[in-house]
Each structure stands twice: as C-alpha cells, then as structure tokens.
Motif scaffolding. Structure first.
Motif, PDB file in Angstrom:
ATOM      1  N   ILE A 126      26.659 -26.883 -15.262  1.00 36.58           N
ATOM      2  CA  ILE A 126      26.520 -25.370 -15.376  1.00 36.58           C
ATOM      3  C   ILE A 126      27.580 -24.803 -16.322  1.00 36.58           C
ATOM      4  O   ILE A 126      28.602 -25.101 -16.583  1.00 36.58           O
ATOM      5  N   SER A 156      22.940 -16.168 -16.405  1.00 35.25           N
ATOM      6  CA  SER A 156      23.614 -17.564 -15.983  1.00 35.25           C
ATOM      7  C   SER A 156      22.845 -18.870 -16.815  1.00 35.25           C
ATOM      8  O   SER A 156      21.653 -18.539 -17.401  1.00 35.25           O
ATOM      9  N   ARG A 181      30.063 -23.781 -10.016  1.00 36.57           N
ATOM     10  CA  ARG A 181      29.711 -22.633 -10.528  1.00 36.57           C
ATOM     11  C   ARG A 181      30.623 -21.695 -10.927  1.00 36.57           C
ATOM     12  O   ARG A 181      30.646 -20.687 -11.422  1.00 36.57           O
ATOM     13  N   PRO A 216      27.546 -17.714 -12.958  1.00 33.14           N
ATOM     14  CA  PRO A 216      26.764 -18.500 -12.425  1.00 33.14           C
ATOM     15  C   PRO A 216      26.533 -18.169 -10.655  1.00 33.14           C
ATOM     16  O   PRO A 216      25.713 -18.200 -10.228  1.00 33.14           O
ATOM     17  N   GLU A 217      27.507 -17.392 -10.166  1.00 26.98           N
ATOM     18  CA  GLU A 217      27.620 -16.817  -8.697  1.00 26.98           C
ATOM     19  C   GLU A 217      26.554 -15.975  -8.674  1.00 26.98           C
ATOM     20  O   GLU A 217      26.222 -15.756  -7.378  1.00 26.98           O
TER      21      GLU A 217
END
Length: 229
Positions: free
Chosen positions: A47, A68, A152, A179-180
C-alpha cells in the motif's frame, strides 16, 4: 493535456521497492542502499503511503487526484522478472497500470510505460518499503522517493524517518495518500472488472508526452506559482 498529466501522476507511483530494518542515526544510514537477496521479498501486495518526486507539480497533482493506491507484485517466468500491477483511486474511480520489472544487481528496472531504475534504501520500519528511483521522461531525468507498507498507515516515527530521508536526498516535500479512506478492490482477474485499465493508453501516450515534456514542464511551473500566490 490534463489527462496526460493525470496519467503521469498515476505512472509516477508505479515502481515498487523494499527496505530492511536499520537504526535511524544519520543521513549516511538512512540513504544507504539495501542489497536485495532475491525477488521473493518484493512479492505480494503493498500500500502506498507517501511519495516525493522532482517531477514538476507531482505533489499538487497527487493531492488533487490521488486518494489511495496499492500494488501487487507476482513472480514472472524469468527468474529475475516481476509482473507489477498498480491500482490507484481518483475521484472515487479505480485505474490500473500493468508493467514488467527486472531485478539485477539489487536494482529494479522498468522500461514501459517509461524508463526507470530503483535502488532500495534502509528503513527502520519492519514492514515498510522504501525506493529511491530515477525516471527518464523524454530527455529529462527525475528522481523520487516512495514509502509503502503492508499496513494502511504508519506510525508518526515512521513518517518522520521518511521525511528525514526526503530531506537527506534534497527532495521536495512529499505528498501523503490516505488509504484509510478506502482502497480499490483487487479485481485484476475478474472479467467484469470495475477498474479502468490504462496500460495501453499509457504506452501509446508516453511517446507523445515525451516530445511535449518541455512545454508541459513550463506550464506546470507557471500553474504552481499562480496557485501558490
């Protein structure tokens, strides 16, 4: 022209890396290249957390268009080759780019959709990935640093370490993704994928983009100055 800029913003995220644990002591330690024992440590899903690059306007474009991103590396038939699948979310939609990486003498190489070489750097984060790369667009060489993780998010200390690496390499302030807010699904094998594959568009576009890079660079510099006022 704006779509070309978006494509390059996606492409600028498409080379992967890995780092090994090391104490945070000095620039000499933080920017020390890592010897890669084999491609296995590069495989799997990673990620994207942050990126700093000298590509004009890259931080602004990432903040505007990059929600993201993640990437998946799979072993190719050749012993030194990796199939790389990159997915990025922008404005709630998902876009993917496929490319081939080659690992030689602890350096990752990519030829398409643009030429790039990446050297892996030390990191004190056990499951983080750090890559210092040099990308050739047209006749111009740009450099950049990326931070990736199995998680993440990373800790404050891990972010600070990356910021110090950026400073040590004299690179611009990085852009951080979130990414959250949600990642695109992994539907790379689905015949009814909702992800738009940009691979062909990227390969077709790069030759035209390279010849117009000078004008684009000048235009981005002007745009950034106007926005910053």
């Amino acid at each position: 022209m704006m779509m070309e800029v978006v494509y390059v913003a996606v492409a600028a995220l498409s080379l992967l890396s890995v780092g090994q644990s090391a104490p945070v002591t000095s620039c000499g330690t933080l920017i020390q290249p890592v010897v890669i024992q084999g491609r296995d440590q590069l495989l799997g899903k990673w990620i994207y957390i942050a990126e700093s690059t000298t590509v004009p306007g890259s931080r602004l474009l990432t903040n505007l268009f990059g929600e993201s991103a993640w990437a998946k590396n799979k072993a190719a038939n050749e012993s030194d080759a990796i199939d790389h699948y990159h997915v990025q979310k922008s404005f709630g939609r998902c876009y993917s780019v496929r490319s081939n990486l080659t690992l030689q003498n602890s350096t990752l190489y990519m030829e398409h959709p643009y030429s790039a070489a990446g050297t892996l750097l030390n990191t004190g984060c056990d499951d983080c990935l750090v890559l210092y790369s040099r990308m050739t667009l047209g006749k111009t060489v740009f450099s950049g640093l990326q931070l990736l993780s199995k998680r993440r998010g990373v800790s404050v200390a891990e972010k600070q370490e990356f910021l110090k690496q950026v400073e040590c390499l004299n690179l611009p302030q990085p852009a951080f993704l979130d990414p959250e807010k949600g990642l695109c699904p992994d539907d790379s094998l689905s015949p009814e994928s909702e992800t738009t594959d940009l691979t062909s568009d990227m390969n077709d576009m790069m030759s035209t983009f390279s010849s117009r890079l000078g004008d684009l660079t000048s235009g981005l510099d002007t745009l950034i100055k106007l926005i910053s006022k």
